[in-house]
Design a protein around this motif. Sequence first.
Motif, PDB file in Angstrom:
ATOM      1  N   UNK A 173       0.830  -1.207   0.000  1.00  0.00           N
ATOM      2  CA  UNK A 173       0.000   0.000   0.000  1.00  0.00           C
ATOM      3  C   UNK A 173       0.862   1.253   0.000  1.00  0.00           C
ATOM      4  N   UNK A 174       1.928   1.247   0.800  1.00  0.00           N
ATOM      5  CA  UNK A 174       2.820   2.400   0.830  1.00  0.00           C
ATOM      6  C   UNK A 174       3.534   2.573  -0.504  1.00  0.00           C
ATOM      7  N   UNK A 175       3.899   1.463  -1.140  1.00  0.00           N
ATOM      8  CA  UNK A 175       4.583   1.550  -2.436  1.00  0.00           C
ATOM      9  C   UNK A 175       3.652   2.114  -3.507  1.00  0.00           C
ATOM     10  N   UNK A 176       2.396   1.696  -3.504  1.00  0.00           N
ATOM     11  CA  UNK A 176       1.431   2.238  -4.467  1.00  0.00           C
ATOM     12  C   UNK A 176       1.248   3.741  -4.247  1.00  0.00           C
ATOM     13  N   UNK A 177       1.173   4.139  -2.995  1.00  0.00           N
ATOM     14  CA  UNK A 177       1.000   5.559  -2.670  1.00  0.00           C
ATOM     15  C   UNK A 177       2.184   6.379  -3.180  1.00  0.00           C
ATOM     16  N   UNK A 178       3.398   5.885  -2.976  1.00  0.00           N
ATOM     17  CA  UNK A 178       4.584   6.630  -3.398  1.00  0.00           C
ATOM     18  C   UNK A 178       4.734   6.610  -4.916  1.00  0.00           C
ATOM     19  N   UNK A 179       4.514   5.452  -5.549  1.00  0.00           N
ATOM     20  CA  UNK A 179       4.714   5.339  -7.003  1.00  0.00           C
ATOM     21  C   UNK A 179       3.711   6.174  -7.778  1.00  0.00           C
ATOM     22  N   UNK A 180       2.474   6.204  -7.301  1.00  0.00           N
ATOM     23  CA  UNK A 180       1.474   6.999  -8.023  1.00  0.00           C
ATOM     24  C   UNK A 180       1.745   8.499  -7.880  1.00  0.00           C
ATOM     25  N   UNK A 181       2.508   8.882  -6.889  1.00  0.00           N
ATOM     26  CA  UNK A 181       2.910  10.283  -6.756  1.00  0.00           C
ATOM     27  C   UNK A 181       4.153  10.588  -7.589  1.00  0.00           C
ATOM     28  N   UNK A 182       5.028   9.601  -7.733  1.00  0.00           N
ATOM     29  CA  UNK A 182       6.255   9.819  -8.495  1.00  0.00           C
ATOM     30  C   UNK A 182       6.020   9.745  -9.999  1.00  0.00           C
ATOM     31  N   UNK A 183       5.169   8.847 -10.443  1.00  0.00           N
ATOM     32  CA  UNK A 183       5.002   8.616 -11.873  1.00  0.00           C
ATOM     33  C   UNK A 183       4.232   9.767 -12.523  1.00  0.00           C
ATOM     34  N   UNK A 219      -4.373   1.762 -11.176  1.00  0.00           N
ATOM     35  CA  UNK A 219      -3.234   2.547 -11.674  1.00  0.00           C
ATOM     36  C   UNK A 219      -3.202   2.573 -13.202  1.00  0.00           C
ATOM     37  N   UNK A 220      -2.790   3.717 -13.745  1.00  0.00           N
ATOM     38  CA  UNK A 220      -2.683   3.865 -15.197  1.00  0.00           C
ATOM     39  C   UNK A 220      -1.241   3.753 -15.674  1.00  0.00           C
ATOM     40  N   UNK A 221      -0.307   4.073 -14.795  1.00  0.00           N
ATOM     41  CA  UNK A 221       1.100   4.034 -15.181  1.00  0.00           C
ATOM     42  C   UNK A 221       1.611   2.604 -15.221  1.00  0.00           C
ATOM     43  N   UNK A 222       2.661   2.381 -16.024  1.00  0.00           N
ATOM     44  CA  UNK A 222       3.254   1.051 -16.138  1.00  0.00           C
ATOM     45  C   UNK A 222       3.828   0.600 -14.807  1.00  0.00           C
ATOM     46  N   UNK A 223       4.431   1.510 -14.063  1.00  0.00           N
ATOM     47  CA  UNK A 223       5.025   1.140 -12.778  1.00  0.00           C
ATOM     48  C   UNK A 223       3.962   0.663 -11.794  1.00  0.00           C
ATOM     49  N   UNK A 224       2.850   1.379 -11.743  1.00  0.00           N
ATOM     50  CA  UNK A 224       1.769   0.968 -10.852  1.00  0.00           C
ATOM     51  C   UNK A 224       1.138  -0.345 -11.266  1.00  0.00           C
ATOM     52  N   UNK A 225       1.031  -0.563 -12.572  1.00  0.00           N
ATOM     53  CA  UNK A 225       0.431  -1.820 -13.046  1.00  0.00           C
ATOM     54  C   UNK A 225       1.340  -3.013 -12.771  1.00  0.00           C
ATOM     55  N   UNK A 226       2.652  -2.822 -12.881  1.00  0.00           N
ATOM     56  CA  UNK A 226       3.581  -3.915 -12.560  1.00  0.00           C
ATOM     57  C   UNK A 226       3.467  -4.285 -11.086  1.00  0.00           C
TER      58      UNK A 226
END
Length: 475
Positions: A173-183, A219-226
């Motif tokens: 959950x924390x990783x999704x929160x951070x990645x969706x802010x970074x991407x 998630x829409x970004x590739x990083x979030x989908x992975x």
Amino acid sequence: MTYCVFRIQTSNSTMWSVFFLVSSGLLLETGLCTAGQTVLRVTTIKQEPYTMSRGTDLEGFCMDLLLELSKKAGFSYKVQLVKDNSYGRQDENGNWNGMIGEVVRGEADLAIAPLTLTAARERVVGMTKPFMQTGISILLRKDITVETGVFDFLTPFSTETWVGVVAAYLLTAASIYVMTRLSPCEWSQPQSEENRFSFVQSLWFTAGALTLQGTGPHPRALSGRVLTCSWWLFTIVLLASYFSNLSSSKSPESTQLTVKGFEDLANQNRIQYGCLAGSSTLAFFKNSNNPVYRRIYEHMERSKSFVSTLDEGVRRVKEGDYAFIGESVSLDLAAVRHCELVRAREIIGMRGFSIATALGSPLIKNLSVAVLQMNEAGELAHLQSKWWSSSCVPDQARSPSVPLHSLRGLFLLLSLGVGLGALLAVLELVHKSRTTAKQLKKSCCSVLSEELSLRLRTSDVSSALENAEKDKEKA
């Protein structure tokens, strides 16, 4: 002169006669003179594994114990089985039967068997130091002792595994929160757009995936989908392992009755229970002032649920709807020989097994010393391990909890997904920063630093959004 010589000769022969008599008495008393050694009559009773038949001979724990004691105490013996197949109890007229009765009447010199040391027996026979400690417990079928706990749904996984699952959930959950802010593909305009994945939304999305509910937005970004695909795969394998182990841990024959001790036994009416007739176990409940134990005794007397032998008690327990109360050591043997049976954990009335001799017999001291020597040397423990060896295979009816190390590959897969998603999110942000730097003719590092500061500082983003909304209202 002749008279004096005659007196000297007479004195010498008298002295030699006295010396011979004293020496003979000492030899007989110490047992060193074996020519006229008395053979002790030993009475016993057949009970596995204490005394068992092997052809024309007898074998078992008590026979091995008797052999070692005869070597240490220096006596020979002859074993005979008790005539009435009873341990020994006193009737209303004060007469004793069984092995105790044979020792009292002088029909046997020793009684070696799982004879419980009691005050009543100590009054009429001599009892040695206990060669084995035991107590009173309950023998039951395993399906009667199955306990359905409030948190039995947690048993498929060990405590370490559950801690690992919770940690993986929070980390994802924390990783999704951070990645969706970074991407930038997920959050292109931090100054004017609100991020769809707040920390609460990230927790909710991760929990929905864990329960296969598929809560949005996705998630829409590739990083979030992975990262999301890694979490989905993790949850599918985890749930499959959980439900598989949960179904196998349930007993095929469910029961509403659970007996863990004597109070549970006294508070139910579904199964009968009893003990050996005329045994010290029965005397314990009969003489007890404990209300629970008194209820158990009254129930046994009222229902006449006694058995004559231990084997009969074990047979009735195996048939079902019966609990046998007896010596814990004997019940342990029944449990290791009959794998569908189990002894309750509760043990009451701790006592010991002793050897009985005639009251005031000089054998008591020597036998007690020999028993203590064997105990101190570990010989008694060795004999017990020899005759109480288990023939049961590990019980597979209830699967053990899945340990954390058995799922280490699954956690490794999730870790790789988190790492790959984080790397892609950083590459996406770096790519946007380089593009923006070329357009604004700035350093890529400075643009990247500004982007990170803007995306990771929630207070600045909130202020920017509030200012944007005020500008819209003014316009």
